[in-house]
Motif scaffolding. Structure first.
Motif, PDB file in Angstrom:
ATOM      1  N   THR A   1     -21.032 -28.502 -19.160  1.00  0.00           N
ATOM      2  CA  THR A   1     -22.083 -28.613 -20.185  1.00  0.00           C
ATOM      3  C   THR A   1     -21.749 -27.785 -21.411  1.00  0.00           C
ATOM      4  O   THR A   1     -21.960 -28.217 -22.553  1.00  0.00           O
TER       5      THR A   1
ATOM      6  N   ALA B   1     -27.914 -32.032 -22.083  1.00  0.00           N
ATOM      7  CA  ALA B   1     -27.415 -30.670 -21.896  1.00  0.00           C
ATOM      8  C   ALA B   1     -28.568 -29.705 -21.618  1.00  0.00           C
ATOM      9  O   ALA B   1     -28.456 -28.821 -20.750  1.00  0.00           O
TER      10      ALA B   1
ATOM     11  N   ILE C   1     -29.780 -30.202 -18.025  1.00  0.00           N
ATOM     12  CA  ILE C   1     -28.840 -29.621 -17.055  1.00  0.00           C
ATOM     13  C   ILE C   1     -28.997 -28.108 -17.010  1.00  0.00           C
ATOM     14  O   ILE C   1     -29.054 -27.492 -15.931  1.00  0.00           O
TER      15      ILE C   1
END
Length: 201
Positions: free
Chosen positions: A8, A31, A34
Motif C-alpha cells: 500500500t 489505500a 487497507i
C-alpha cells in the motif's frame, strides 16, 4: 499484514507522482481502507497484549509493555480530561484511530512526492503581486524608491474595504487553465501506469 502495508505504501508513491487525489479517487480510497483495516488489526493485537501482560505482570517485559501502551493511549484520555471535554472520545476517537495511518502515510507520501509543486499554499493565487517599489544598488550605496505615501494609504484603505465587503469572486465559464493542466497530468499518470503494467483498464 506487513506485505499488505508495504504494498500500500509503494502504491501511494505511484499514485502521488505527478497526480492529484481527484484524478485517482478510488485508488486512494482503497489505500485508506487497507490502512484502516491494518489499524483495526493492530488495535486488537494491542488489547490482546494488554490482557496477556496483566496475566504475567511479574515479567518485566510485559510490565514495560503495559506502561508503553498506557502512555500511548492514556495520553488521549488524560488530554481530554485536562481540556474538560471527554465526550469527544466517544464521538470521534474511533474515526481518528482508523484514519491515523492515513495521516501518517498517505498525506506524507503525497506531500513528499509533490515537493516540485510550488503552488502549495498559494490557494490559486496566480496573479503577480503589485509593484511596491524598486531597490537600486550602485557602488557602495543603495537607493530605495518607494511608492508615494498617498498611493500606499489608498491601497491600504482599498484592502481594508475589500476585507469588510468580501466581494464574491466571479467564476470563469468552462474549465480554468489549472483544471485543464491537472486533468492532463492525470491522463499522463494513467497512461504511464498502464504502459508499465501496474494498472490495466
Amino acid at each position: 499484514m506487513k506485505y499488505g502495508y508495504l504494498g500500500t505504501l509503494i502504491a501511494c508513491f505511484l499514485f502521488s507522482m505527478g497526480n492529484r487525489p481527484q484524478g485517482s479517487m478510488w485508488k486512494y480510497r482503497t489505500a485508506i481502507y487497507i490502512l484502516a483495516t491494518l489499524t483495526v488489526y493492530m488495535l486488537v493485537c494491542a488489547v490482546l497484549c494488554i490482557v496477556k501482560a496483566f496475566q504475567q505482570i511479574n515479567n518485566p517485559i510485559f510490565a514495560r509493555m503495559i506502561v508503553s501502551l498506557l502512555a500511548t493511549y492514556g495520553v488521549y484520555v488524560f488530554a481530554s480530561l485536562i481540556a474538560m471535554d471527554p465526550m469527544h472520545l466517544l464521538t470521534s476517537a474511533g474515526q481518528y484511530f482508523l484514519l491515523q495511518a492515513t495521516y501518517l502515510n498517505v498525506l506524507n507520501v503525497y506531500a513528499f512526492s509533490n515537493l516540485h509543486d510550488l503552488s502549495w499554499g498559494t490557494k490559486g493565487a496566480d496573479t503577480a503581486e503589485p509593484n511596491l517599489g524598486v531597490v537600486k544598488g550602485t557602488g557602495g550605496t543603495v537607493a530605495v524608491e518607494l511608492l508615494p505615501p498617498d498611493s500606499a494609504d489608498a491601497e491600504y484603505a482599498r484592502s481594508v474595504e475589500n476585507i469588510k465587503t468580501r466581494k464574491a469572486i466571479p467564476k470563469p465559464a468552462g474549465q480554468s487553465k489549472s483544471q485543464m493542466e491537472q486533468e492532463t497530468k492525470d491522463y499522463y499518470v494513467r497512461g504511464l501506469l498502464k504502459e508499465s503494467g501496474v494498472v490495466t483498464y
